[in-house]
Design a protein around this motif. Structure first.
Motif, PDB file in Angstrom:
ATOM      1  N   VAL A 135     114.086   8.430 -91.608  1.00 36.70           N
ATOM      2  CA  VAL A 135     113.179   7.623 -91.888  1.00 36.70           C
ATOM      3  C   VAL A 135     113.179   6.256 -91.302  1.00 36.70           C
ATOM      4  O   VAL A 135     113.840   5.430 -91.650  1.00 36.70           O
ATOM      5  N   PHE A 136     112.440   5.974 -90.518  1.00 38.63           N
ATOM      6  CA  PHE A 136     112.320   4.559 -89.758  1.00 38.63           C
ATOM      7  C   PHE A 136     111.141   3.587 -90.749  1.00 38.63           C
ATOM      8  O   PHE A 136     110.021   4.071 -90.844  1.00 38.63           O
ATOM      9  N   VAL A 137     111.890   2.449 -90.883  1.00 41.36           N
ATOM     10  CA  VAL A 137     110.892   1.585 -91.552  1.00 41.36           C
ATOM     11  C   VAL A 137     110.125   0.854 -90.670  1.00 41.36           C
ATOM     12  O   VAL A 137     110.698  -0.177 -89.729  1.00 41.36           O
ATOM     13  N   ALA A 138     109.102   1.262 -90.418  1.00 43.50           N
ATOM     14  CA  ALA A 138     108.037   0.639 -89.300  1.00 43.50           C
ATOM     15  C   ALA A 138     107.180  -0.587 -89.868  1.00 43.50           C
ATOM     16  O   ALA A 138     106.274  -0.384 -90.624  1.00 43.50           O
ATOM     17  N   ILE A 139     107.588  -1.696 -89.468  1.00 44.64           N
ATOM     18  CA  ILE A 139     106.952  -3.076 -90.193  1.00 44.64           C
ATOM     19  C   ILE A 139     106.672  -3.570 -88.641  1.00 44.64           C
ATOM     20  O   ILE A 139     106.478  -3.209 -87.444  1.00 44.64           O
ATOM     21  N   GLY A 140     105.381  -4.580 -88.872  1.00 45.53           N
ATOM     22  CA  GLY A 140     104.830  -5.432 -87.808  1.00 45.53           C
ATOM     23  C   GLY A 140     103.580  -5.446 -87.763  1.00 45.53           C
ATOM     24  O   GLY A 140     102.805  -4.607 -88.456  1.00 45.53           O
ATOM     25  N   PHE A 141     103.087  -6.208 -87.156  1.00 44.39           N
ATOM     26  CA  PHE A 141     101.540  -6.651 -86.980  1.00 44.39           C
ATOM     27  C   PHE A 141     101.242  -5.703 -85.652  1.00 44.39           C
ATOM     28  O   PHE A 141     101.736  -4.840 -85.150  1.00 44.39           O
ATOM     29  N   GLU A 142      99.918  -6.046 -85.126  1.00 42.62           N
ATOM     30  CA  GLU A 142      99.584  -5.243 -83.935  1.00 42.62           C
ATOM     31  C   GLU A 142     100.413  -5.511 -82.715  1.00 42.62           C
ATOM     32  O   GLU A 142     100.157  -4.667 -81.730  1.00 42.62           O
ATOM     33  N   THR A 143     101.415  -6.220 -82.874  1.00 47.06           N
ATOM     34  CA  THR A 143     102.150  -6.230 -81.539  1.00 47.06           C
ATOM     35  C   THR A 143     103.289  -5.060 -81.483  1.00 47.06           C
ATOM     36  O   THR A 143     103.606  -4.743 -80.512  1.00 47.06           O
ATOM     37  N   THR A 144     103.779  -4.682 -82.587  1.00 52.31           N
ATOM     38  CA  THR A 144     104.487  -3.425 -82.839  1.00 52.31           C
ATOM     39  C   THR A 144     104.029  -2.309 -82.992  1.00 52.31           C
ATOM     40  O   THR A 144     104.552  -1.181 -82.718  1.00 52.31           O
ATOM     41  N   ALA A 145     102.637  -2.135 -83.522  1.00 55.34           N
ATOM     42  CA  ALA A 145     102.135  -0.964 -84.098  1.00 55.34           C
ATOM     43  C   ALA A 145     101.909   0.118 -82.780  1.00 55.34           C
ATOM     44  O   ALA A 145     101.948   1.279 -82.937  1.00 55.34           O
ATOM     45  N   PRO A 146     101.540  -0.532 -81.639  1.00 52.97           N
ATOM     46  CA  PRO A 146     101.364   0.179 -80.615  1.00 52.97           C
ATOM     47  C   PRO A 146     102.608   1.107 -80.182  1.00 52.97           C
ATOM     48  O   PRO A 146     102.594   2.369 -79.420  1.00 52.97           O
ATOM     49  N   THR A 147     103.915   0.534 -80.387  1.00 54.53           N
ATOM     50  CA  THR A 147     105.136   1.118 -79.972  1.00 54.53           C
ATOM     51  C   THR A 147     105.328   2.252 -80.975  1.00 54.53           C
ATOM     52  O   THR A 147     105.810   3.342 -80.470  1.00 54.53           O
ATOM     53  N   THR A 148     104.976   2.173 -82.126  1.00 45.57           N
ATOM     54  CA  THR A 148     105.146   2.981 -83.283  1.00 45.57           C
ATOM     55  C   THR A 148     104.335   4.215 -82.912  1.00 45.57           C
ATOM     56  O   THR A 148     104.669   5.519 -82.795  1.00 45.57           O
ATOM     57  N   ALA A 149     102.866   3.959 -82.525  1.00 47.43           N
ATOM     58  CA  ALA A 149     101.888   4.813 -82.109  1.00 47.43           C
ATOM     59  C   ALA A 149     102.422   5.783 -81.005  1.00 47.43           C
ATOM     60  O   ALA A 149     102.426   6.993 -80.931  1.00 47.43           O
ATOM     61  N   ALA A 150     103.040   5.060 -79.832  1.00 45.36           N
ATOM     62  CA  ALA A 150     103.461   5.652 -78.613  1.00 45.36           C
ATOM     63  C   ALA A 150     104.388   6.636 -79.015  1.00 45.36           C
ATOM     64  O   ALA A 150     104.590   7.629 -78.392  1.00 45.36           O
ATOM     65  N   GLU A 151     105.339   6.274 -79.790  1.00 45.25           N
ATOM     66  CA  GLU A 151     106.471   7.186 -80.081  1.00 45.25           C
ATOM     67  C   GLU A 151     106.007   8.584 -80.811  1.00 45.25           C
ATOM     68  O   GLU A 151     106.359   9.644 -80.596  1.00 45.25           O
ATOM     69  N   LEU A 152     104.807   8.321 -81.555  1.00 44.38           N
ATOM     70  CA  LEU A 152     104.503   9.479 -82.523  1.00 44.38           C
ATOM     71  C   LEU A 152     103.483  10.502 -81.607  1.00 44.38           C
ATOM     72  O   LEU A 152     103.467  11.622 -82.083  1.00 44.38           O
ATOM     73  N   LEU A 153     102.928  10.027 -80.649  1.00 44.12           N
ATOM     74  CA  LEU A 153     102.186  10.602 -79.848  1.00 44.12           C
ATOM     75  C   LEU A 153     103.103  11.492 -78.857  1.00 44.12           C
ATOM     76  O   LEU A 153     102.603  12.673 -78.718  1.00 44.12           O
ATOM     77  N   ASN A 154     104.448  11.234 -79.017  1.00 50.53           N
ATOM     78  CA  ASN A 154     105.397  12.171 -78.195  1.00 50.53           C
ATOM     79  C   ASN A 154     106.052  13.241 -79.110  1.00 50.53           C
ATOM     80  O   ASN A 154     106.593  13.887 -78.754  1.00 50.53           O
ATOM     81  N   GLY A 191      99.494 -16.096 -81.036  1.00 50.69           N
ATOM     82  CA  GLY A 191      99.519 -15.719 -79.431  1.00 50.69           C
ATOM     83  C   GLY A 191      99.832 -14.233 -79.177  1.00 50.69           C
ATOM     84  O   GLY A 191      99.434 -13.626 -78.320  1.00 50.69           O
ATOM     85  N   HIS A 192     101.045 -13.756 -79.774  1.00 50.26           N
ATOM     86  CA  HIS A 192     101.462 -12.585 -79.615  1.00 50.26           C
ATOM     87  C   HIS A 192     100.676 -11.605 -80.231  1.00 50.26           C
ATOM     88  O   HIS A 192     100.192 -10.528 -79.385  1.00 50.26           O
ATOM     89  N   VAL A 193     100.120 -11.571 -81.248  1.00 46.96           N
ATOM     90  CA  VAL A 193      99.179 -10.576 -81.710  1.00 46.96           C
ATOM     91  C   VAL A 193      97.930 -10.577 -80.918  1.00 46.96           C
ATOM     92  O   VAL A 193      97.231  -9.587 -80.606  1.00 46.96           O
ATOM     93  N   SER A 194      97.432 -11.654 -80.446  1.00 42.61           N
ATOM     94  CA  SER A 194      96.082 -11.793 -79.727  1.00 42.61           C
ATOM     95  C   SER A 194      96.279 -11.247 -78.152  1.00 42.61           C
ATOM     96  O   SER A 194      95.302 -10.900 -77.570  1.00 42.61           O
ATOM     97  N   THR A 195      97.631 -11.198 -77.738  1.00 36.67           N
ATOM     98  CA  THR A 195      97.790 -10.350 -76.242  1.00 36.67           C
ATOM     99  C   THR A 195      97.432  -9.030 -76.556  1.00 36.67           C
ATOM    100  O   THR A 195      96.964  -8.320 -75.584  1.00 36.67           O
ATOM    101  N   ILE A 196      97.353  -8.548 -77.728  1.00 34.84           N
ATOM    102  CA  ILE A 196      96.993  -7.096 -78.008  1.00 34.84           C
ATOM    103  C   ILE A 196      95.651  -6.985 -78.542  1.00 34.84           C
ATOM    104  O   ILE A 196      94.597  -6.058 -77.718  1.00 34.84           O
ATOM    105  N   THR A 197      95.114  -7.707 -79.316  1.00 37.31           N
ATOM    106  CA  THR A 197      93.902  -7.625 -80.039  1.00 37.31           C
ATOM    107  C   THR A 197      93.011  -8.396 -79.117  1.00 37.31           C
ATOM    108  O   THR A 197      91.641  -7.806 -79.118  1.00 37.31           O
ATOM    109  N   GLY A 198      93.145  -9.327 -78.334  1.00 35.07           N
ATOM    110  CA  GLY A 198      92.096 -10.184 -77.637  1.00 35.07           C
ATOM    111  C   GLY A 198      91.390 -11.025 -78.820  1.00 35.07           C
ATOM    112  O   GLY A 198      91.872 -11.182 -79.725  1.00 35.07           O
ATOM    113  N   LEU A 199      90.257 -11.539 -78.470  1.00 35.03           N
ATOM    114  CA  LEU A 199      89.581 -12.416 -79.198  1.00 35.03           C
ATOM    115  C   LEU A 199      88.640 -11.882 -80.326  1.00 35.03           C
ATOM    116  O   LEU A 199      88.514 -12.763 -81.274  1.00 35.03           O
TER     117      LEU A 199
END
Length: 360
Positions: A135-154, A191-199
């Motif tokens: 069981v992976f404790v998946a925390i984080g904002f929009e910066t880390t959620a894409p990495t979680t999603a990418a692994e689950l897509l596999n 700044g980090h979140v916004s690199t993913i979400t944009g404005l």
């Protein structure tokens, strides 16, 4: 090297920005600006930015640390699963956050199978090597959620997540709408979140609450420039979304990361530590990915939190108090013996204040 980057901490630019802030402050009453980024707080504390601001201009830290805003109930659930014999894979910061009774680190010392990983990829590899469920404790904002999603897509096997991902713009709107006792005038956007979400996600709260929002980078001049931009808007009676961090953030953000994230997750109403349930403040797995949600596969009881009333992390996350207001800060609560979540992570406000207090 890009000239903009070469001049990023030019002393003359910083001096000019301080002078501009002073002149603008003379046209304004008391102004409270909030940021929601641990990296911004590092910059503010390390370089003493608050010390050069006029008395009527205040920049307060908000809920910008994903470890800090993870609720105690979620941490207690991770510990419950560890006690039931599941392998818990967690990032190093979460390993030390106190739950109602103890931390995952303490559980590990008692024999529980708790593993520290650098990311979800390591947790998936771990699941491939053993029979016990991971069981992976998946925390984080929009910066880390894409990495979680990418692994689950596999389509990993033998693997679940304890989903604790959250979305940042909704909590900013919540705070502007009365979610804190402060009367906030504007936001320095992360700044980090916004690199993913944009404005785009900032447009609605900016318009609804008529509050300036400026995306900022992480150098001293970035923070100073963002304050100047917010004050100029306030002087002119404006409220718009601006991008100071143009070298890192695009209007549309990272479209590929957004598509990956949105394919696996959808918005969900969730509570943050120190906050009630926030509309769209989190993410939940879409129907086809619920087989990876630990709650869909394991009977996890509803756990009642036991909050240490002496700890003021909740007030700190809402921007209502600073670490120095806490009677525990630097005494019974320090990085080696954290009482609250804000003292654990490098992104936590208490941890940052503790780190730089020796220079003050």
């Amino acid at each position: 090297m890009d000239a903009k980057i070469m001049n990023i901490n030019n002393k003359e630019l910083i001096k000019k920005s301080i002078q501009t802030i002073q002149k603008l402050s003379e046209k304004l009453d008391e102004v409270k600006i909030m940021h929601v980024c641990g990296s911004h707080e590092h910059t503010i504390c390390k370089y003493g930015i608050r010390d050069v601001l006029p008395d009527n201009i205040t920049v307060v830290p908000g809920p910008g640390c994903p470890v800090c805003v993870t609720t105690q109930k979620e941490i207690d659930k991770a510990m419950y699963l560890a006690e039931q014999g599941y392998t818990i894979a967690t990032l190093g910061d979460m390993y030390r956050v106190p739950g109602s009774k103890k931390s995952l680190m303490q559980l590990q010392s008692e024999g529980a199978d708790v593993k520290i990983v650098y990311g979800i990829g390591d947790a998936v590899k771990l699941a491939k090597k053993q029979d016990e469920k991971v069981v992976f404790v998946a925390i984080g904002f929009e910066t880390t959620a894409p990495t979680t999603a990418a692994e689950l897509l596999n389509k990993p096997e033998n693997f679940y997540i304890l989903n604790s991902h959250r979305q940042t713009p909704p909590v900013m709107g919540f705070l502007l709408g009365g979610g804190t006792s402060l009367n906030l005038d504007g936001f320095i956007c992360p700044g980090h979140v916004s690199t993913i979400t944009g404005l785009k996600p900032y447009y609605d709260p900016c318009k609804t609450y008529h509050a300036p929002m400026v995306v900022a980078g992480f150098e001293p001049i970035d923070v100073m420039a963002s304050i100047v931009m917010i004050l100029k808007q306030l002087v002119n009676g404006e409220a718009k979304v601006e991008n100071e961090y143009t070298r890192g953030v695009r209007e549309e953000g990272n479209v590929i990361a957004q598509k990956i994230m949105n394919k696996v997750f959808e918005p969900a109403d969730v509570a943050w530590r120190g906050f009630p349930v926030i509309k769209d403040g989190g993410m939940k797995l879409r129907e086809e990915f619920k087989k990876y949600d630990v709650h869909e596969n394991i009977d996890v009881p509803d756990i009642k939190e036991t909050i240490n009333k002496a700890c003021i992390c909740s007030e700190i996350l809402r921007g209502e108090k600073l670490p120095h207001d806490c009677k525990l800060f630097g005494k019974t609560c320090d990085p080696m013996n954290p009482v609250g979540s804000c003292m654990v992570s490098d992104e936590g406000t208490c941890r940052i204040f503790y780190k730089y207090s020796k220079f003050r």
